[in-house]
Motif scaffolding. Structure first.
Motif, PDB file in Angstrom:
ATOM      1  N   MET A  25      -1.912 -13.966   8.735  1.00 51.45           N
ATOM      2  CA  MET A  25      -2.913 -15.018   8.557  1.00 51.45           C
ATOM      3  C   MET A  25      -2.575 -15.849   7.330  1.00 51.45           C
ATOM      4  SD  MET A  25      -7.079 -14.672   8.151  1.00 51.45           S
ATOM      5  CE  MET A  25      -7.201 -13.669   9.621  1.00 51.45           C
ATOM      6  N   ARG A  26      -2.674 -17.145   7.449  1.00 54.37           N
ATOM      7  CA  ARG A  26      -2.331 -18.036   6.353  1.00 54.37           C
ATOM      8  C   ARG A  26      -3.347 -17.940   5.218  1.00 54.37           C
ATOM      9  NH1 ARG A  26      -1.308 -23.805   9.064  1.00 54.37           N
ATOM     10  NH2 ARG A  26       0.729 -23.972   8.094  1.00 54.37           N
ATOM     11  N   ASP A  27      -2.865 -18.243   4.022  1.00 49.61           N
ATOM     12  CA  ASP A  27      -3.747 -18.187   2.858  1.00 49.61           C
ATOM     13  C   ASP A  27      -4.909 -19.174   2.984  1.00 49.61           C
ATOM     14  OD1 ASP A  27      -2.358 -16.192   1.639  1.00 49.61           O
ATOM     15  OD2 ASP A  27      -1.253 -17.484   0.267  1.00 49.61           O
ATOM     16  N   SER A  28      -4.640 -20.337   3.549  1.00 48.24           N
ATOM     17  CA  SER A  28      -5.702 -21.333   3.700  1.00 48.24           C
ATOM     18  C   SER A  28      -6.799 -20.829   4.633  1.00 48.24           C
ATOM     19  CB  SER A  28      -5.110 -22.644   4.232  1.00 48.24           C
ATOM     20  OG  SER A  28      -4.454 -22.438   5.468  1.00 48.24           O
ATOM     21  N   THR A  29      -6.397 -20.090   5.680  1.00 50.79           N
ATOM     22  CA  THR A  29      -7.386 -19.525   6.602  1.00 50.79           C
ATOM     23  C   THR A  29      -8.212 -18.441   5.923  1.00 50.79           C
ATOM     24  OG1 THR A  29      -5.875 -19.952   8.451  1.00 50.79           O
ATOM     25  CG2 THR A  29      -7.703 -18.440   8.853  1.00 50.79           C
ATOM     26  N   LYS A  30      -7.541 -17.581   5.162  1.00 49.50           N
ATOM     27  CA  LYS A  30      -8.266 -16.541   4.428  1.00 49.50           C
ATOM     28  C   LYS A  30      -9.251 -17.163   3.441  1.00 49.50           C
ATOM     29  CE  LYS A  30      -4.281 -13.394   4.553  1.00 49.50           C
ATOM     30  NZ  LYS A  30      -3.267 -12.693   3.708  1.00 49.50           N
ATOM     31  N   PHE A  31      -8.785 -18.190   2.760  1.00 51.09           N
ATOM     32  CA  PHE A  31      -9.649 -18.874   1.789  1.00 51.09           C
ATOM     33  C   PHE A  31     -10.885 -19.454   2.474  1.00 51.09           C
ATOM     34  CE2 PHE A  31     -11.033 -22.562  -0.633  1.00 51.09           C
ATOM     35  CZ  PHE A  31     -11.070 -22.070  -1.938  1.00 51.09           C
ATOM     36  N   ALA A  32     -10.686 -20.077   3.626  1.00 53.40           N
ATOM     37  CA  ALA A  32     -11.802 -20.677   4.354  1.00 53.40           C
ATOM     38  C   ALA A  32     -12.784 -19.615   4.833  1.00 53.40           C
ATOM     39  CB  ALA A  32     -11.274 -21.486   5.540  1.00 53.40           C
ATOM     40  N   LEU A  33     -12.278 -18.469   5.266  1.00 54.17           N
ATOM     41  CA  LEU A  33     -13.157 -17.391   5.737  1.00 54.17           C
ATOM     42  C   LEU A  33     -14.002 -16.836   4.596  1.00 54.17           C
ATOM     43  CD1 LEU A  33     -10.774 -15.431   8.171  1.00 54.17           C
ATOM     44  CD2 LEU A  33     -12.740 -16.873   8.782  1.00 54.17           C
ATOM     45  N   ILE A  34     -13.385 -16.593   3.447  1.00 53.27           N
ATOM     46  CA  ILE A  34     -14.133 -16.053   2.307  1.00 53.27           C
ATOM     47  C   ILE A  34     -15.137 -17.075   1.805  1.00 53.27           C
ATOM     48  CG2 ILE A  34     -13.942 -15.142  -0.033  1.00 53.27           C
ATOM     49  CD1 ILE A  34     -11.177 -14.112   0.677  1.00 53.27           C
ATOM     50  N   LEU A  35     -14.742 -18.339   1.775  1.00 50.17           N
ATOM     51  CA  LEU A  35     -15.662 -19.393   1.358  1.00 50.17           C
ATOM     52  C   LEU A  35     -16.839 -19.493   2.322  1.00 50.17           C
ATOM     53  CD1 LEU A  35     -16.367 -21.752  -0.505  1.00 50.17           C
ATOM     54  CD2 LEU A  35     -14.906 -23.213   0.917  1.00 50.17           C
ATOM     55  N   GLY A  36     -16.564 -19.422   3.623  1.00 53.49           N
ATOM     56  CA  GLY A  36     -17.645 -19.450   4.608  1.00 53.49           C
ATOM     57  C   GLY A  36     -18.577 -18.260   4.470  1.00 53.49           C
TER      58      GLY A  36
ATOM     59  N   SER B 209     -19.214 -16.654   1.688  1.00 54.00           N
ATOM     60  CA  SER B 209     -20.026 -16.895   0.491  1.00 54.00           C
ATOM     61  C   SER B 209     -21.137 -17.894   0.775  1.00 54.00           C
ATOM     62  CB  SER B 209     -19.136 -17.410  -0.649  1.00 54.00           C
ATOM     63  OG  SER B 209     -18.097 -16.516  -0.940  1.00 54.00           O
ATOM     64  N   LEU B 210     -20.812 -18.980   1.462  1.00 56.14           N
ATOM     65  CA  LEU B 210     -21.814 -19.997   1.778  1.00 56.14           C
ATOM     66  C   LEU B 210     -22.893 -19.440   2.696  1.00 56.14           C
ATOM     67  CD1 LEU B 210     -19.522 -23.118   2.310  1.00 56.14           C
ATOM     68  CD2 LEU B 210     -20.943 -22.578   0.324  1.00 56.14           C
ATOM     69  N   LEU B 211     -22.509 -18.528   3.581  1.00 59.35           N
ATOM     70  CA  LEU B 211     -23.482 -17.904   4.486  1.00 59.35           C
ATOM     71  C   LEU B 211     -24.514 -17.095   3.701  1.00 59.35           C
ATOM     72  CD1 LEU B 211     -24.336 -17.286   7.432  1.00 59.35           C
ATOM     73  CD2 LEU B 211     -22.803 -15.314   7.342  1.00 59.35           C
ATOM     74  N   PHE B 212     -24.055 -16.300   2.750  1.00 53.35           N
ATOM     75  CA  PHE B 212     -24.973 -15.504   1.941  1.00 53.35           C
ATOM     76  C   PHE B 212     -25.805 -16.397   1.024  1.00 53.35           C
ATOM     77  CE2 PHE B 212     -22.754 -11.623   3.126  1.00 53.35           C
ATOM     78  CZ  PHE B 212     -23.761 -10.690   3.060  1.00 53.35           C
ATOM     79  N   ILE B 213     -25.198 -17.452   0.491  1.00 52.99           N
ATOM     80  CA  ILE B 213     -25.947 -18.372  -0.367  1.00 52.99           C
ATOM     81  C   ILE B 213     -27.068 -19.028   0.433  1.00 52.99           C
ATOM     82  CG2 ILE B 213     -25.816 -20.563  -1.618  1.00 52.99           C
ATOM     83  CD1 ILE B 213     -23.050 -19.714  -2.562  1.00 52.99           C
ATOM     84  N   GLY B 214     -26.747 -19.472   1.654  1.00 52.46           N
ATOM     85  CA  GLY B 214     -27.777 -20.060   2.510  1.00 52.46           C
ATOM     86  C   GLY B 214     -28.872 -19.073   2.852  1.00 52.46           C
ATOM     87  N   TYR B 215     -28.494 -17.809   3.048  1.00 52.23           N
ATOM     88  CA  TYR B 215     -29.493 -16.779   3.346  1.00 52.23           C
ATOM     89  C   TYR B 215     -30.414 -16.559   2.154  1.00 52.23           C
ATOM     90  CZ  TYR B 215     -31.457 -12.186   4.354  1.00 52.23           C
ATOM     91  OH  TYR B 215     -32.329 -11.130   4.539  1.00 52.23           O
ATOM     92  N   PHE B 216     -29.817 -16.496   0.956  1.00 47.13           N
ATOM     93  CA  PHE B 216     -30.625 -16.300  -0.241  1.00 47.13           C
ATOM     94  C   PHE B 216     -31.616 -17.436  -0.446  1.00 47.13           C
ATOM     95  CE2 PHE B 216     -28.057 -12.848  -2.039  1.00 47.13           C
ATOM     96  CZ  PHE B 216     -29.006 -12.186  -2.786  1.00 47.13           C
ATOM     97  N   LEU B 217     -31.138 -18.650  -0.251  1.00 48.86           N
ATOM     98  CA  LEU B 217     -31.991 -19.802  -0.511  1.00 48.86           C
ATOM     99  C   LEU B 217     -33.044 -20.015   0.576  1.00 48.86           C
ATOM    100  CD1 LEU B 217     -29.358 -22.408  -1.786  1.00 48.86           C
ATOM    101  CD2 LEU B 217     -30.963 -21.060  -3.147  1.00 48.86           C
ATOM    102  N   GLY B 218     -32.706 -19.712   1.814  1.00 46.78           N
ATOM    103  CA  GLY B 218     -33.588 -20.086   2.914  1.00 46.78           C
ATOM    104  C   GLY B 218     -34.499 -19.019   3.453  1.00 46.78           C
ATOM    105  N   LYS B 219     -34.321 -17.766   3.033  1.00 45.98           N
ATOM    106  CA  LYS B 219     -35.120 -16.691   3.616  1.00 45.98           C
ATOM    107  C   LYS B 219     -36.609 -16.861   3.298  1.00 45.98           C
ATOM    108  CE  LYS B 219     -35.834 -11.710   3.631  1.00 45.98           C
ATOM    109  NZ  LYS B 219     -35.511 -10.409   2.986  1.00 45.98           N
ATOM    110  N   GLY B 220     -37.436 -16.878   4.347  1.00 47.71           N
ATOM    111  CA  GLY B 220     -38.884 -16.900   4.196  1.00 47.71           C
ATOM    112  C   GLY B 220     -39.475 -18.210   3.746  1.00 47.71           C
ATOM    113  N   LEU B 221     -38.701 -19.289   3.760  1.00 47.71           N
ATOM    114  CA  LEU B 221     -39.231 -20.575   3.307  1.00 47.71           C
ATOM    115  C   LEU B 221     -40.116 -21.220   4.373  1.00 47.71           C
ATOM    116  CD1 LEU B 221     -36.211 -22.299   1.508  1.00 47.71           C
ATOM    117  CD2 LEU B 221     -38.075 -20.979   0.507  1.00 47.71           C
TER     118      LEU B 221
END
Length: 316
Positions: free
Chosen positions: A1-12, A14-26
């Motif tokens: 797997m290319r480094d750019s793909t790994k980077f995109a997966l880890i970034l995604g 992180s963004l998924l958990f950030i969205g969960y933290f911010l949006g839960k129960g709003l």
């Protein structure tokens, strides 16, 4: 797997958990209240993760060793000692303590002066030994902790409350004012490291090789150590001391990604750090019900990993 793909997966991730933290129960009725508390918390995680990852990565490059981090060498303990001395000298209700901005600027200035002096003396030597540097860090860390322990015993218990939060890593008592105020200095530090990324690539080949290729290693080392001190101050001021996170993050980054250029490694280590912190905080809050803190988990895992490296004679 290319480094750019790994980077995109880890970034995604992180963004998924950030969205969960911010949006839960709003809801329409409560979103203003909850977002006003959640955004500084998430931003503190992001900023602290970036500061710890970037400082640990470039510190390992300067020392040419993959197990050393600023925290292991006592930088966090130095910040806490400064806080305790300020309270003992001026009181817990003084401007130096109650004003987060003034406290941060003063603490960072003291740390920068002491760190530059200490490591300036060390790197002036013709022959540097990594065991000597590690010994200096252990001795200094023990000294800082001893001074901190002494002053915490002699100050008034009511004064101790003023510094109690800064002595332990926590994402639940974040200063909103300081979070937003630290964003610009952090980005400036990251940009500064990117400016010298190509020289850091050469420095990772060794001091002698870097000198032969035209890099002023002594000057570069002083600059990087100064920026590292600023980054450690930012992370410690925001969330408190997180001892082994930098070691874990940088090691994982080098194992996950095959690239060696610092422009890519700095960004990758920051993303990995954010992913670990945000997922770890979710684990503490939703699976462990706040029965422990993320710093306990990080220090246990990181300490075990650090000892395993020593046992396997991975010191270079």
């Amino acid at each position: 797997m290319r480094d750019s793909t790994k980077f995109a997966l880890i970034l995604g991730f992180s963004l998924l958990f950030i969205g969960y933290f911010l949006g839960k129960g709003l809801t329409v009725d409560n979103y203003q209240f909850f977002l006003s508390r959640r955004i500084p918390k998430v931003l503190a995680i992001v900023l602290a993760g970036m500061a710890i990852a970037a400082s640990s990565l470039v510190f390992q490059t300067v020392t040419n060793n993959r197990i050393l981090t600023p925290s292991i060498l006592g930088f966090d303990a130095l910040y806490i000692m400064i806080q305790v001395i300020l309270v003992a000298s001026f009181g817990g209700l003084s401007l130096w303590i109650t004003n987060a901005k003034v406290n941060f600027v003063l603490s960072t200035a003291i740390m920068a002066v002491l760190a530059t002096f200490l490591f300036g003396l060390y790197f002036k030597r013709q022959r540097t030994n990594i065991f000597t540097l590690l010994l200096i860090g252990v001795v200094c860390g023990s000294l800082f902790n001893s001074v901190t322990g002494f002053f915490t015993m002699v100050i008034d218990p009511d004064e101790f409350i003023a510094i109690q939060n800064s002595m332990f890593a926590s994402f639940n008592n974040v200063s909103s004012e300081l979070v937003y105020w630290c964003t610009l200095p952090l980005l400036a530090c990251i940009a500064y490291l990117y400016r010298y990324a190509s020289q850091l690539d050469v420095l990772w080949l060794g001091v002698d090789n870097a000198k032969s290729l035209g890099v002023d290693t002594a000057k570069l080392t002083k600059k990087i150590m100064f920026v590292t001190t600023l980054l450690v101050s930012i992370s410690t001021a925001l969330v408190g001391p997180v001892l082994f996170l930098g070691l874990i993050v940088v090691s994982l980054t080098r194992q996950i990604f095959t690239g060696f250029q610092h422009r890519f490694l700095i960004a990758s280590s920051c993303v990995v750090s954010i992913a670990l912190l945000i997922s770890g905080q979710w684990l503490v809050e939703h699976l462990l019900d706040f029965q422990t803190t993320i710093s306990v988990i990080i220090n246990f895992v990181g300490g075990s990993y650090f000892l395993s490296l020593l046992v396997r004679n991975k010191i270079s």
